[in-house]
Design a protein around this motif. Sequence first.
Motif, PDB file in Angstrom:
ATOM      1  N   TYR A 207       0.848  -1.190   0.000  1.00  0.00           N
ATOM      2  CA  TYR A 207       0.000   0.000   0.000  1.00  0.00           C
ATOM      3  C   TYR A 207       0.878   1.232   0.000  1.00  0.00           C
ATOM      4  CZ  TYR A 207       1.127   0.016   4.970  1.00  0.00           C
ATOM      5  OH  TYR A 207       1.797   0.022   6.169  1.00  0.00           O
ATOM      6  N   GLU A 208       0.263   2.360  -0.252  1.00  0.00           N
ATOM      7  CA  GLU A 208       0.941   3.646  -0.212  1.00  0.00           C
ATOM      8  C   GLU A 208       0.121   4.574   0.677  1.00  0.00           C
ATOM      9  OE1 GLU A 208       2.150   7.338  -3.202  1.00  0.00           O
ATOM     10  OE2 GLU A 208       1.274   5.523  -4.024  1.00  0.00           O
ATOM     11  N   ILE A 209       0.785   5.327   1.525  1.00  0.00           N
ATOM     12  CA  ILE A 209       0.102   6.304   2.363  1.00  0.00           C
ATOM     13  C   ILE A 209       0.269   7.667   1.710  1.00  0.00           C
ATOM     14  CG2 ILE A 209       0.058   7.470   4.597  1.00  0.00           C
ATOM     15  CD1 ILE A 209       0.978   4.819   5.848  1.00  0.00           C
ATOM     16  N   VAL A 210      -0.844   8.303   1.404  1.00  0.00           N
ATOM     17  CA  VAL A 210      -0.844   9.627   0.798  1.00  0.00           C
ATOM     18  C   VAL A 210      -1.354  10.596   1.852  1.00  0.00           C
ATOM     19  CG1 VAL A 210      -1.760  11.074  -1.047  1.00  0.00           C
ATOM     20  CG2 VAL A 210      -1.280   8.640  -1.474  1.00  0.00           C
ATOM     21  N   PRO A 211      -0.486  11.494   2.332  1.00  0.00           N
ATOM     22  CA  PRO A 211      -0.918  12.393   3.398  1.00  0.00           C
ATOM     23  C   PRO A 211      -1.954  13.386   2.898  1.00  0.00           C
ATOM     24  CG  PRO A 211       1.273  12.979   2.649  1.00  0.00           C
ATOM     25  CD  PRO A 211       0.885  11.718   1.929  1.00  0.00           C
ATOM     26  N   GLY A 212      -2.859  13.730   3.778  1.00  0.00           N
ATOM     27  CA  GLY A 212      -3.869  14.733   3.485  1.00  0.00           C
ATOM     28  C   GLY A 212      -3.764  15.870   4.475  1.00  0.00           C
ATOM     29  N   VAL A 213      -4.763  16.678   4.531  1.00  0.00           N
ATOM     30  CA  VAL A 213      -4.802  17.769   5.495  1.00  0.00           C
ATOM     31  C   VAL A 213      -5.487  17.242   6.746  1.00  0.00           C
ATOM     32  CG1 VAL A 213      -5.740  20.057   5.969  1.00  0.00           C
ATOM     33  CG2 VAL A 213      -4.912  19.509   3.681  1.00  0.00           C
ATOM     34  N   PRO A 214      -4.826  17.290   7.892  1.00  0.00           N
ATOM     35  CA  PRO A 214      -5.474  16.810   9.111  1.00  0.00           C
ATOM     36  C   PRO A 214      -6.670  17.692   9.468  1.00  0.00           C
ATOM     37  CG  PRO A 214      -3.265  17.665   9.581  1.00  0.00           C
ATOM     38  CD  PRO A 214      -3.476  17.758   8.108  1.00  0.00           C
ATOM     39  N   SER A 215      -7.675  17.091  10.065  1.00  0.00           N
ATOM     40  CA  SER A 215      -8.911  17.819  10.361  1.00  0.00           C
ATOM     41  C   SER A 215      -8.680  19.015  11.272  1.00  0.00           C
ATOM     42  CB  SER A 215      -9.960  16.887  10.953  1.00  0.00           C
ATOM     43  OG  SER A 215      -9.499  16.289  12.135  1.00  0.00           O
ATOM     44  N   TYR A 216      -7.722  18.934  12.196  1.00  0.00           N
ATOM     45  CA  TYR A 216      -7.489  20.084  13.071  1.00  0.00           C
ATOM     46  C   TYR A 216      -6.944  21.265  12.281  1.00  0.00           C
ATOM     47  CZ  TYR A 216      -2.426  19.467  13.262  1.00  0.00           C
ATOM     48  OH  TYR A 216      -1.099  19.389  12.934  1.00  0.00           O
ATOM     49  N   ALA A 217      -6.104  20.998  11.266  1.00  0.00           N
ATOM     50  CA  ALA A 217      -5.564  22.074  10.443  1.00  0.00           C
ATOM     51  C   ALA A 217      -6.648  22.653   9.539  1.00  0.00           C
ATOM     52  CB  ALA A 217      -4.391  21.562   9.611  1.00  0.00           C
ATOM     53  N   ALA A 218      -7.495  21.794   9.001  1.00  0.00           N
ATOM     54  CA  ALA A 218      -8.613  22.275   8.186  1.00  0.00           C
ATOM     55  C   ALA A 218      -9.571  23.101   9.035  1.00  0.00           C
ATOM     56  CB  ALA A 218      -9.334  21.102   7.542  1.00  0.00           C
ATOM     57  N   ALA A 219      -9.787  22.697  10.282  1.00  0.00           N
ATOM     58  CA  ALA A 219     -10.663  23.459  11.184  1.00  0.00           C
ATOM     59  C   ALA A 219     -10.061  24.823  11.491  1.00  0.00           C
ATOM     60  CB  ALA A 219     -10.908  22.673  12.468  1.00  0.00           C
ATOM     61  N   ALA A 220      -8.763  24.876  11.757  1.00  0.00           N
ATOM     62  CA  ALA A 220      -8.103  26.164  12.023  1.00  0.00           C
ATOM     63  C   ALA A 220      -8.232  27.079  10.813  1.00  0.00           C
ATOM     64  CB  ALA A 220      -6.637  25.945  12.379  1.00  0.00           C
ATOM     65  N   ALA A 221      -8.096  26.522   9.618  1.00  0.00           N
ATOM     66  CA  ALA A 221      -8.241  27.320   8.401  1.00  0.00           C
ATOM     67  C   ALA A 221      -9.673  27.837   8.272  1.00  0.00           C
ATOM     68  CB  ALA A 221      -7.849  26.499   7.181  1.00  0.00           C
ATOM     69  N   ALA A 222     -10.652  26.989   8.549  1.00  0.00           N
ATOM     70  CA  ALA A 222     -12.051  27.409   8.471  1.00  0.00           C
ATOM     71  C   ALA A 222     -12.350  28.513   9.475  1.00  0.00           C
ATOM     72  CB  ALA A 222     -12.971  26.216   8.714  1.00  0.00           C
ATOM     73  N   LEU A 223     -11.729  28.431  10.641  1.00  0.00           N
ATOM     74  CA  LEU A 223     -11.916  29.446  11.686  1.00  0.00           C
ATOM     75  C   LEU A 223     -11.099  30.701  11.406  1.00  0.00           C
ATOM     76  CD1 LEU A 223     -11.788  27.017  14.723  1.00  0.00           C
ATOM     77  CD2 LEU A 223     -13.785  28.365  14.004  1.00  0.00           C
ATOM     78  N   ARG A 224     -10.159  30.600  10.473  1.00  0.00           N
ATOM     79  CA  ARG A 224      -9.238  31.691  10.140  1.00  0.00           C
ATOM     80  C   ARG A 224      -8.464  32.124  11.393  1.00  0.00           C
ATOM     81  NH1 ARG A 224      -9.935  33.454   5.118  1.00  0.00           N
ATOM     82  NH2 ARG A 224      -9.137  35.549   5.480  1.00  0.00           N
ATOM     83  N   ARG A 225      -7.982  31.124  12.120  1.00  0.00           N
ATOM     84  CA  ARG A 225      -7.253  31.351  13.371  1.00  0.00           C
ATOM     85  C   ARG A 225      -6.004  30.503  13.421  1.00  0.00           C
ATOM     86  NH1 ARG A 225      -8.341  35.780  16.284  1.00  0.00           N
ATOM     87  NH2 ARG A 225     -10.504  36.286  15.985  1.00  0.00           N
ATOM     88  N   GLU A 226      -4.979  31.074  14.056  1.00  0.00           N
ATOM     89  CA  GLU A 226      -3.776  30.310  14.356  1.00  0.00           C
ATOM     90  C   GLU A 226      -4.033  29.556  15.661  1.00  0.00           C
ATOM     91  OE1 GLU A 226      -0.234  32.854  14.176  1.00  0.00           O
ATOM     92  OE2 GLU A 226      -1.488  34.273  13.077  1.00  0.00           O
ATOM     93  N   LEU A 227      -3.511  28.366  15.762  1.00  0.00           N
ATOM     94  CA  LEU A 227      -3.705  27.593  16.989  1.00  0.00           C
ATOM     95  C   LEU A 227      -2.634  27.867  18.028  1.00  0.00           C
ATOM     96  CD1 LEU A 227      -4.982  24.187  15.589  1.00  0.00           C
ATOM     97  CD2 LEU A 227      -6.301  26.144  16.455  1.00  0.00           C
ATOM     98  N   THR A 228      -1.550  28.531  17.628  1.00  0.00           N
ATOM     99  CA  THR A 228      -0.569  29.022  18.589  1.00  0.00           C
ATOM    100  C   THR A 228      -0.432  30.518  18.362  1.00  0.00           C
ATOM    101  OG1 THR A 228       1.326  28.576  17.146  1.00  0.00           O
ATOM    102  CG2 THR A 228       0.704  26.843  18.714  1.00  0.00           C
TER     103      THR A 228
END
Length: 165
Positions: free
Chosen positions: A13-34
């Motif tokens: 198999y091959e693992i293809v990385p995606g965007v983790p949900s926490y990063a997508a959520a931060a983008a949707a919120l338009r906020r930095e998490l740190t």
Amino acid sequence: RTARRLDAAGVPYEIVPGVPSYAAAAAALRRELTVPTVGQTVILTRAQARSTPMPAGEDLAELGRSRATLVLHLAVAHTRQIAETLVPHYGADCPAAVVANASRPDEIVLRGTLGDIADQVAAAGVRRTAVIVVGAVLAAEGFPDSYLYSPARDRRAKRPDPTGD
């Protein structure tokens, strides 16, 4: 767990990385998490419900004592209990958000506080495929830029040797 099972079965198999949900959520919120001077730690976790028990020291109340930014996966069905657990540590007025279906066309973004986010989740009918974000970084305004990117930082200065040599 899937990769472990594929390995055991000898399936290539091959693992293809995606965007983790926490990063997508931060983008949707338009906020930095740190955020400098507000919060520099992000804890990615889940809530204990009908799943595998949490290891010692990782229960939600213990993590809440840190007052770090929390991102909870697989937990939106328990938003009310989560808020009740965290209020003693963060306060009812602590910013909280829920992002369902982050980065998808049917994305839902709810913003509030620990005191009202559970009611918003119930009213919106969000029951799954969502992350909960809790922390002061969600409302941070007027904070200084990170020293790492500051024009005042002398980029020619030699970094201190962490070994003391």
